[in-house]
Design a protein around this motif. Structure first.
Motif, PDB file in Angstrom:
ATOM      1  N   ASN A  16      -3.337 -14.383   1.360  1.00 41.29           N
ATOM      2  CA  ASN A  16      -3.284 -13.060   0.738  1.00 41.29           C
ATOM      3  C   ASN A  16      -4.653 -12.376   0.738  1.00 41.29           C
ATOM      4  OD1 ASN A  16      -4.451 -14.832  -1.038  1.00 41.29           O
ATOM      5  ND2 ASN A  16      -3.483 -13.989  -2.856  1.00 41.29           N
ATOM      6  N   PHE A  17      -5.416 -12.622   1.782  1.00 40.11           N
ATOM      7  CA  PHE A  17      -6.791 -12.116   1.926  1.00 40.11           C
ATOM      8  C   PHE A  17      -6.727 -10.719   2.561  1.00 40.11           C
ATOM      9  CE2 PHE A  17     -11.270 -13.707   3.371  1.00 40.11           C
ATOM     10  CZ  PHE A  17     -11.835 -12.610   2.745  1.00 40.11           C
ATOM     11  N   THR A  18      -6.706  -9.684   1.718  1.00 44.49           N
ATOM     12  CA  THR A  18      -6.518  -8.308   2.184  1.00 44.49           C
ATOM     13  C   THR A  18      -7.592  -7.885   3.175  1.00 44.49           C
ATOM     14  OG1 THR A  18      -5.472  -7.738   0.081  1.00 44.49           O
ATOM     15  CG2 THR A  18      -6.255  -5.917   1.436  1.00 44.49           C
ATOM     16  N   VAL A  76       2.016  -4.730   2.819  1.00 42.16           N
ATOM     17  CA  VAL A  76       2.491  -3.359   2.638  1.00 42.16           C
ATOM     18  C   VAL A  76       3.157  -3.208   1.277  1.00 42.16           C
ATOM     19  CG1 VAL A  76       4.096  -1.603   3.468  1.00 42.16           C
ATOM     20  CG2 VAL A  76       2.759  -2.926   5.107  1.00 42.16           C
ATOM     21  N   SER A  77       2.614  -2.292   0.482  1.00 43.92           N
ATOM     22  CA  SER A  77       3.193  -1.968  -0.823  1.00 43.92           C
ATOM     23  C   SER A  77       2.602  -0.643  -1.277  1.00 43.92           C
ATOM     24  CB  SER A  77       2.878  -3.062  -1.853  1.00 43.92           C
ATOM     25  OG  SER A  77       1.502  -3.055  -2.178  1.00 43.92           O
ATOM     26  N   LYS A  78       3.145  -0.094  -2.335  1.00 44.27           N
ATOM     27  CA  LYS A  78       2.656   1.186  -2.838  1.00 44.27           C
ATOM     28  C   LYS A  78       1.222   1.084  -3.337  1.00 44.27           C
ATOM     29  CE  LYS A  78       4.233   5.135  -5.577  1.00 44.27           C
ATOM     30  NZ  LYS A  78       4.317   5.984  -4.387  1.00 44.27           N
ATOM     31  N   SER A  79       0.811  -0.109  -3.768  1.00 44.95           N
ATOM     32  CA  SER A  79      -0.542  -0.294  -4.294  1.00 44.95           C
ATOM     33  C   SER A  79      -1.552  -0.686  -3.217  1.00 44.95           C
ATOM     34  CB  SER A  79      -0.532  -1.366  -5.384  1.00 44.95           C
ATOM     35  OG  SER A  79      -0.092  -2.612  -4.854  1.00 44.95           O
ATOM     36  N   ALA A  80      -1.098  -0.853  -1.978  1.00 44.65           N
ATOM     37  CA  ALA A  80      -1.996  -1.257  -0.891  1.00 44.65           C
ATOM     38  C   ALA A  80      -2.967  -0.122  -0.579  1.00 44.65           C
ATOM     39  CB  ALA A  80      -1.194  -1.622   0.349  1.00 44.65           C
ATOM     40  N   PRO A  81      -4.180  -0.442  -0.079  1.00 47.73           N
ATOM     41  CA  PRO A  81      -5.144   0.616   0.264  1.00 47.73           C
ATOM     42  C   PRO A  81      -4.617   1.500   1.388  1.00 47.73           C
ATOM     43  CG  PRO A  81      -5.917  -1.547   1.009  1.00 47.73           C
ATOM     44  CD  PRO A  81      -4.725  -1.794   0.148  1.00 47.73           C
ATOM     45  N   SER A  82      -4.974   2.774   1.347  1.00 50.17           N
ATOM     46  CA  SER A  82      -4.458   3.732   2.329  1.00 50.17           C
ATOM     47  C   SER A  82      -4.894   3.376   3.745  1.00 50.17           C
ATOM     48  CB  SER A  82      -4.921   5.147   1.976  1.00 50.17           C
ATOM     49  OG  SER A  82      -6.336   5.227   1.909  1.00 50.17           O
ATOM     50  N   GLU A  83      -6.096   2.786   3.889  1.00 51.76           N
ATOM     51  CA  GLU A  83      -6.556   2.400   5.228  1.00 51.76           C
ATOM     52  C   GLU A  83      -5.653   1.326   5.822  1.00 51.76           C
ATOM     53  OE1 GLU A  83     -10.278   3.412   2.777  1.00 51.76           O
ATOM     54  OE2 GLU A  83      -8.466   2.201   2.507  1.00 51.76           O
ATOM     55  N   LEU A  84      -5.270   0.368   5.007  1.00 49.95           N
ATOM     56  CA  LEU A  84      -4.385  -0.710   5.478  1.00 49.95           C
ATOM     57  C   LEU A  84      -3.031  -0.146   5.883  1.00 49.95           C
ATOM     58  CD1 LEU A  84      -3.964  -4.221   3.959  1.00 49.95           C
ATOM     59  CD2 LEU A  84      -1.940  -2.830   4.346  1.00 49.95           C
ATOM     60  N   LEU A  85      -2.467   0.732   5.058  1.00 55.19           N
ATOM     61  CA  LEU A  85      -1.170   1.322   5.379  1.00 55.19           C
ATOM     62  C   LEU A  85      -1.244   2.165   6.644  1.00 55.19           C
ATOM     63  CD1 LEU A  85      -0.100   2.341   1.753  1.00 55.19           C
ATOM     64  CD2 LEU A  85       0.774   0.424   3.098  1.00 55.19           C
ATOM     65  N   SER A  86      -2.349   2.865   6.822  1.00 50.30           N
ATOM     66  CA  SER A  86      -2.521   3.677   8.034  1.00 50.30           C
ATOM     67  C   SER A  86      -2.606   2.794   9.274  1.00 50.30           C
ATOM     68  CB  SER A  86      -3.787   4.538   7.910  1.00 50.30           C
ATOM     69  OG  SER A  86      -3.675   5.443   6.830  1.00 50.30           O
ATOM     70  N   ASN A  87      -3.322   1.674   9.152  1.00 48.08           N
ATOM     71  CA  ASN A  87      -3.396   0.740  10.283  1.00 48.08           C
ATOM     72  C   ASN A  87      -2.024   0.146  10.609  1.00 48.08           C
ATOM     73  OD1 ASN A  87      -6.156   1.044  10.695  1.00 48.08           O
ATOM     74  ND2 ASN A  87      -6.685  -0.583   9.258  1.00 48.08           N
ATOM     75  N   GLN A  88      -1.228  -0.123   9.571  1.00 49.08           N
ATOM     76  CA  GLN A  88       0.121  -0.636   9.809  1.00 49.08           C
ATOM     77  C   GLN A  88       0.965   0.418  10.517  1.00 49.08           C
ATOM     78  OE1 GLN A  88       1.334  -3.355   9.969  1.00 49.08           O
ATOM     79  NE2 GLN A  88       3.443  -3.532   9.275  1.00 49.08           N
ATOM     80  N   ALA A  89       0.812   1.680  10.134  1.00 50.77           N
ATOM     81  CA  ALA A  89       1.556   2.755  10.795  1.00 50.77           C
ATOM     82  C   ALA A  89       1.165   2.856  12.268  1.00 50.77           C
ATOM     83  CB  ALA A  89       1.299   4.084  10.089  1.00 50.77           C
ATOM     84  N   ILE A  90      -0.129   2.680  12.569  1.00 51.40           N
ATOM     85  CA  ILE A  90      -0.591   2.717  13.961  1.00 51.40           C
ATOM     86  C   ILE A  90       0.037   1.577  14.755  1.00 51.40           C
ATOM     87  CG2 ILE A  90      -2.617   2.413  15.444  1.00 51.40           C
ATOM     88  CD1 ILE A  90      -4.258   3.844  13.275  1.00 51.40           C
ATOM     89  N   VAL A 122       1.439   6.229   1.317  1.00 52.11           N
ATOM     90  CA  VAL A 122       0.039   6.653   1.278  1.00 52.11           C
ATOM     91  C   VAL A 122      -0.064   7.953   0.492  1.00 52.11           C
ATOM     92  CG1 VAL A 122      -1.992   7.211   2.654  1.00 52.11           C
ATOM     93  CG2 VAL A 122      -0.299   5.589   3.537  1.00 52.11           C
ATOM     94  N   PRO A 123      -0.993   8.052  -0.458  1.00 59.62           N
ATOM     95  CA  PRO A 123      -1.182   9.317  -1.173  1.00 59.62           C
ATOM     96  C   PRO A 123      -1.455  10.462  -0.203  1.00 59.62           C
ATOM     97  CG  PRO A 123      -2.413   7.562  -2.248  1.00 59.62           C
ATOM     98  CD  PRO A 123      -1.886   6.995  -0.961  1.00 59.62           C
TER      99      PRO A 123
END
Length: 684
Positions: free
Chosen positions: A504-506, A531-545, A563-564
């Motif tokens: 679980n090493f973000t 991936v979760s609502k509390s995840a950092p936006s950079e991580l979520l953006s990388n997942q989207a890519i 992502v906000p």
């Protein structure tokens, strides 16, 4: 009377001093760290670390099962955690206490989880059209009146066939019943028509028996691998009460309509900016050594107080020992003392003198240490006599080669009778210089003390620890390995190893995603667990890519909804929305990226005239531009322009033929010999 009073006061003062001394000894605290695991070797987080005297919590283990507390040297610690048996451990001066908690027996009620899956029907005016990851199929099936009557049932089973994987994906069927047939079915099931396995798909003929029927069909299905070759088939069967009287199957669509496959975009990966995702430094217990040299009076066991160097060395020794003893992060472990006598005189006398010096010096130093420290200390002492060869080395060091040579010759001369060497040297005129200048340098006591101290490791120490055993590295130490990696391959290696140990090493997961994106080989499996609502936006953006790269557009869109709005990249959001089928929301932003992308979007939105006008006004140069022009021309029924454009596109880039063979907008423009690969797959 006065004498007794003074004596009583003196005894009282001494008693108070001893009491304070004992209190300071008994209350001495040290830092204790450790790792808590279960019987399977997995780290146990959120373990309460208690003072067993009052069950007061003083610490809780972190997500990796590690803890760090200040506790009395002779105290105890109690560990409790839900699902595990309590455990109490004595400290006994140890600074590392690792422990295993045993599982507690807990009975749980059985839980049954159910879920529902709902299909989304989005009618589209194409044979097979791609919107996001959904294939939309729309067709009409004429039913001649000569073939169908009130006593028959027609079953239609549309499907999407993945030619690449040779796998069929069934869509929603249609059951078309004649009126009398449907009534008979109801009676057969005692009017509980839901017992019919096909009941939810039943349509009953309502038109006159003298007219034929047209069954309109439209449905959508989720497709994971958009880059594969597909076709749409319909299997049908007509039956009466006893037999299947007619059966057939046919292909209703070849290829897929998806101009967005040519949309041009490229995104850079996002590094984490919030420092809360960076691991905090963890102090490691490391052994360190110190050394002190003292000289003695000739023939005596006492220190040479006239030598100022002795006082400097003693002061330094006292300061360092006191610093170690009062530092809760440090612990004195060993004390090794070696006494050395000069070689003049008899060997036995000199060795005895060296031993005496060792004992005197050891007594002097240890008397300054706390009794509790002395109790846990490993003490070693040695005594030795220096040789005349060491005198030769000192002479050579001072560049007195002739004198060194003279002594060497005497050593060689009396090699068989060394006890006569001292007398021979004393008769030489140079002996006085040796006795005054060099022999004192050999009369000494050497102290080597070892101690352990908690501190953060340097990057070099971390690398050495990694070479020894990567599993010993903390999150922070892996963070330093990743941050100082020489290239992408090395960074990727460290990230994967870190995630094997700390799943679980973000930070490590995001850095691995960044590395794979930079290598143009993103993998959505890396960040999926994070991936979760509390995840950092950079991580979520990388997942989207990553999902975008894999053609999982609907999932990419779902991730970006987490992502906000103020932190999501506008360009990334627009491209994902476009690929997911939200054309109107994305059009303005995507169209602004390039004239080519604007035309692709217009084709996706079925604005064929506008797309044709823009591509006609553009100076077409590349293979992709000629290909898009062929699509626009074919839709506008400008067959001549369409054929010329696709031929030019394939001339400039022959690899586009593979795309053309599965492209519903282009396949009919290809000569028969270029369709061969597709034709060979029309039957399973």
């Amino acid at each position: 009377m006065k004498v007794n009073l003074k004596r009583d006061r003196l005894m009282g003062i001494l008693g108070m001093v001893m009491l304070v001394s004992c209190m300071s000894v008994s209350a001495q605290r040290i830092r204790v760290q450790g790792h808590i695991t279960n019987p399977q070797g997995k780290s146990v987080p959120n373990v309460n670390v208690l003072n067993p005297a009052n069950d007061e919590r003083i610490e809780m283990s972190d997500e990796d099962g590690r803890y760090s507390v200040l506790v009395e040297k002779n105290g105890s610690l109690k560990f409790t955690c839900v699902g595990y048996e309590d455990k109490t451990v004595k400290v006994d001066g140890k600074q590392i206490l690792n422990l295993v908690l045993r599982d507690a027996v807990i009975e749980l009620d059985e839980v049954t989880i159910t879920s529902k899956i709902k299909d989304k029907v989005v009618p589209e005016p194409t044979d097979i059209e791609i919107k996001g990851n959904y294939f939309h199929l729309k067709t009409r099936v004429p039913v001649p009146k000569e073939m169908f009557n009130s006593h028959r049932r027609l079953v239609l089973q549309p499907s999407i066939y993945d030619v690449t994987l040779k796998r069929r994906l069934l869509m929603r069927p249609v059951v078309f019943d004649g009126g009398t047939y449907n009534t008979t079915q109801r009676r057969m099931y005692d009017y509980e028509i839901e017992k019919d396995p096909l009941h939810e798909y039943i349509q009953v003929k309502t038109t006159s028996s003298r007219k034929g029927d047209i069954i309109a069909y439209h449905d959508s299905i989720y497709i994971e691998y958009l880059q594969h070759d597909y076709r749409a088939d319909v299997h049908l069967a007509m039956e009466n009460y006893r037999n299947i009287i007619y059966r057939d199957s046919f292909s209703i669509a070849r290829g897929t309509v998806n101009p967005l496959r040519f949309l041009e975009y490229k995104f850079s990966a996002f590094n984490l900016t919030d420092e809360k995702y960076l691991p905090k430094p963890v102090m490691q217990l490391r052994d360190t050594k110190g050394e002190v040299n003292l000289t003695f009076v000739v023939g005596k066991a006492n220190l040479d107080d006239k030598n100022p160097r002795n006082q400097v060395e003693l002061n330094r020794l006292n300061q360092e020992l006191r610093s170690i003893e009062t530092n809760p992060d440090a612990s004195l472990k060993s004390f090794h003392i070696t006494g050395v006598a000069s070689p003049d005189g008899s060997y036995e006398s000199n060795l005895k003198l060296a031993k005496l010096r060792t004992d005197k010096a050891l007594e002097r130093i240890l008397s300054q240490l706390d009794p509790g420290t002395r109790k846990l200390l490993e003490v070693k002492s040695d005594a030795s006599v220096a040789s005349w060869k060491e005198v030769v080395q000192l002479l050579k060091k001072d560049s007195k080669q002739d004198l060194a040579k003279s002594v060497e010759e005497l050593i060689k001369q009396y090699e068989a009778t060394p006890y006569r060497l001292n007398h021979a040297l004393k008769t030489k005129p140079f002996y006085k210089e040796i006795a005054e200048m060099y022999l004192p340098k050999l009369r000494k006591v050497q102290y080597t003390y070892g101690y352990s101290i908690f501190r953060s490791l340097t990057d070099e120490e971390i690398r050495q620890l990694y070479k020894k055993n990567p599993h010993e590295l903390t999150r922070f130490e892996f963070y330093r390995m990743i941050a100082t990696a020489k290239d992408l391959n090395e960074k990727e290696k460290y990230c994967r190893e870190a995630l094997e140990i700390y799943d679980n090493f973000t930070y490590a997961a995001n850095e691995l995603a960044v590395a794979t994106i930079q290598k143009e080989a993103p993998d959505s499996r890396i960040l999926e667990p994070f991936v979760s609502k509390s995840a950092p936006s950079e991580l979520l953006s990388n997942q989207a890519i990553a999902l975008l790269h894999e053609g999982k557009y609907t999932k990419a869109d779902s991730v970006l909804t987490l992502v906000p709005e103020e932190t999501v990249s506008g360009d990334l959001l627009a491209i994902v929305q476009a690929m997911a089928g939200y054309y109107n929301d994305a059009f303005e932003k995507v169209a602004a990226t390039s004239p080519f992308n604007e035309i692709v979007m217009l084709l996706a939105m079925k604005k064929n005239q506008e797309a044709w006008d823009k591509i006609s006004a553009m100076e077409v140069k590349t293979a992709r531009e000629y290909y898009i022009k062929a699509i626009a021309a074919n839709r506008m029924e400008k067959v001549g322009d369409a054929i010329m454009s696709i031929e030019k596109a394939l001339e400039l880039d022959p690899s586009l033929l593979e795309t053309a063979r599965v492209d519903g907008d282009i396949i009919d423009l290809l000569p028969e010999e270029q369709k061969i690969k597709n034709d060979n797959t029309t039957k399973e």
